[in-house]
Design an enzyme around this catalytic site. Structure first.
Site, PDB file in Angstrom:
ATOM      1  N   LYS A 256      12.585 109.755  59.137  1.00  0.00           N
ATOM      2  CA  LYS A 256      12.513 108.411  58.566  1.00  0.00           C
ATOM      3  C   LYS A 256      11.118 107.821  58.806  1.00  0.00           C
ATOM      4  O   LYS A 256      10.551 108.023  59.885  1.00  0.00           O
ATOM      5  CB  LYS A 256      13.557 107.495  59.224  1.00  0.00           C
ATOM      6  CG  LYS A 256      14.977 107.731  58.757  1.00  0.00           C
ATOM      7  CD  LYS A 256      15.914 106.685  59.342  1.00  0.00           C
ATOM      8  CE  LYS A 256      17.355 106.982  58.974  1.00  0.00           C
ATOM      9  NZ  LYS A 256      17.614 106.846  57.528  1.00  0.00           N
ATOM     10  N   ARG A 330      27.579 111.926  56.760  1.00  0.00           N
ATOM     11  CA  ARG A 330      28.666 112.566  55.999  1.00  0.00           C
ATOM     12  C   ARG A 330      29.011 113.928  56.571  1.00  0.00           C
ATOM     13  O   ARG A 330      30.128 114.403  56.432  1.00  0.00           O
ATOM     14  CB  ARG A 330      28.270 112.623  54.513  1.00  0.00           C
ATOM     15  CG  ARG A 330      27.059 113.448  54.226  1.00  0.00           C
ATOM     16  CD  ARG A 330      26.450 113.136  52.864  1.00  0.00           C
ATOM     17  NE  ARG A 330      25.746 111.850  52.853  1.00  0.00           N
ATOM     18  CZ  ARG A 330      25.176 111.301  51.788  1.00  0.00           C
ATOM     19  NH1 ARG A 330      25.233 111.943  50.631  1.00  0.00           N
ATOM     20  NH2 ARG A 330      24.569 110.141  51.865  1.00  0.00           N
TER      21      ARG A 330
END
Ligand code: BES
Ligand code: MN
Ligand code: ZN
Length: 476
Positions: A256, A330
């Site tokens: 990130k 996920r």
């Protein structure tokens, strides 16, 4: 922090008088005020300093007790959302008070005014060498609301508990510490049992998805299951709540950038909310059978970290190409969901996760994203969302998008380039890991954290969706 009921108002040092929009002091409030106070207030009305617009306050400081008039705006337009706004506006005038009495205009509203005040007054101070001690201690509402006050007090405390965990930094709370927090919670209640799967067990059981996320960190991963049972109905299956618990999300090798990485301690919000929910269930002595399953991991970079392009096999046997190491939530939930379905055979699963940043683009930071294919879950969640005013909006699991989770050299991709519906793609991926259990996935990527203070919440962890889930469980 306490929400109490009492018939006596003598010990309070602040009296709150809510009132609808007006041009002069309403008659019914006069009994609380001396002649000179009445004159002072009427003069404020006359000089247009105060008009009881929504959330406006006027405080008169007496020798021992102060009085705050709280504007509710127009009577016809008042709803729960506005009541919460007004209640939040009390945090400032009530700051230095020990006890504050809210004189209630209407049962539901009074309770929520007091609740909003307490939720807004939360502080996360453990790292400050100089603590702000001017915190409101007690809010008192009339005696005939005893049952509701106890219930709301428990909910507020559980939200404080979840916020404390979420706000805690990643050098304080890693996967192991969060696992221990779950154990502590179970220890404090005879109705909660806890089971822990550690790295060795997860590997043996073939949980390749959560393992891939956690492999860059020395700490974790874990799947922790809480089981709460209190006189459950015979033959009724449990309801499960799952949570994403990334104690830090660097993004992995798909690192990130600055501006996005700093607040990633918040990525454990789903799991911490599940813990808060179980604290509330046990303190409210809710009847039923509930499973809380959280996936705990730290998404780090380093020589042990997984690479983009790696293919791993999840617990249900499906293979996943990790096209983006930053789509890790996920992966963790994939194994948590199929494990929970297989082991506990729940009737429904509600999943809580800061799954995507995309949900902020779609719905901003006040609205939680919902994906589900189950009518009962949809109805009860959206109804509960209204009842507690935690705005929630459904996004469609559009079939053609769902198809795009399929890979060419693996069964699934954790990220598909070119489909811009990020939140839907998250929901589409999750449903691949359940065979038949109805799932509702709540994406709290926008609502779990407040970059600035907002209604019912200072800056930081919000505690969103705790009340919503408790209300939903009552309906299923
Ligand atoms: N934890 C993030 C989502 C997030 C972002 C939550 C900002 C709260 C605030 C999640 O793991 C993530 O990185 N999602 C990516 C997925 C993408 C790479 C497919 C996203 O949404 O950008
Ligand atoms: Mn991520
Ligand atoms: Zn994440």
């Amino acid at each position: 922090m306490q929400l109490k009921t009492s018939s006596k108002q003598t010990k309070a040092d602040l009296l709150v008088l809510p009132l609808y929009k007006a041009k002069t002091l309403p008659k019914e409030l006069k009994k609380h005020l001396s002649k000179s106070q009445q004159e002072e207030i009427n003069s404020a009305f006359k000089r247009k300093i105060f008009d009881a617009d929504l959330g406006k306050t006027l405080t008169l400081h007496g020798k021992t007790t102060s009085i705050t008039l709280l504007g509710l705006g127009e009577k016809k337009k008042l709803n729960l959302h506005k009541v919460k706004k007004a209640g939040s506006a009390l945090a400032c005038p009530a700051k230095k008070t020990k006890a504050c009495v809210v004189s209630i205009p209407d049962k539901e509203h009074g309770l929520w005014l007091a609740t909003a005040l307490l939720l807004k007054s939360y502080k996360f101070q453990k790292h400050l060498s100089k603590k702000d001690k001017d915190q409101i201690k007690t809010v008192i509402i009339p005696e005939n609301f005893k049952k509701e006050a106890t219930e709301f007090s428990t909910l507020i405390e559980s939200i404080y508990f979840a916020r404390d965990l979420i706000n805690s930094t990643s050098n304080e709370i890693g996967p192991k510490t969060l696992m221990q927090e779950a154990q502590k919670l179970a220890k404090s209640s005879s109705k909660i049992k806890v089971a822990v799967l550690d790295r060795t067990r997860l590997k043996k059981m073939g949980m390749g998805a959560i393992m891939a996320v956690g492999q860059g960190s020395k700490d974790g991963p874990y799947i922790v299951t809480l089981e709460y049972k209190n006189s459950p109905k015979k033959g009724k299956k449990p309801i499960a709540i799952t949570g994403k618990g990334l104690t830090f999300d660097t993004g992995g090798i798909n690192l990130k950038p600055t501006g996005h990485i700093e607040t990633m301690k918040q990525d454990k919000t789903g799991a911490c909310t599940v813990l808060g929910i179980f604290k509330a269930l046990s303190e409210l002595k809710t009847k039923g059978h509930f499973i809380g399953a959280i996936g705990l991991a730290e998404n780090l970079i380093g020589s042990d970290a997984g690479r983009p392009g790696d293919i791993v096999k999840a617990y249900n046997g499906k293979t996943i190409e990790v096209t983006n190491t930053d789509a890790e939530g996920r992966m963790v939930l994939a194994d948590v969901l199929s494990y929970t379905e297989k082991k506990h055979k729940p009737s429904h699963i509600i999943s809580l996760a800061t799954l995507t940043g995309a949900v902020m683009v779609a719905l901003g930071s006040d609205i939680t994203g919902l994906t589900t294919e189950d009518e009962k879950l949809r109805k009860s969640i959206l109804k509960s969302a209204e009842e507690v005013d935690e705005p929630t909006w459904e996004l469609p699991l559009y079939e053609d998008y769902c198809e795009k989770t399929k890979g060419t050299i693996s069964d699934l991709l954790n990220y598909t380039k070119g489909v811009n519906a990020g939140t839907i793609m998250g929901g589409a991926f999750l449903k691949e890991f359940l065979e038949k259990t109805p799932l509702a996935h709540l994406d709290m990527g926008g609502t779990g954290w407040a970059d600035e203070g907002k209604d019912c919440c200072p800056k930081g962890a919000t505690g969103a969706n705790l009340m919503l889930v408790i209300k939903t469980l009552e309906k299923l």
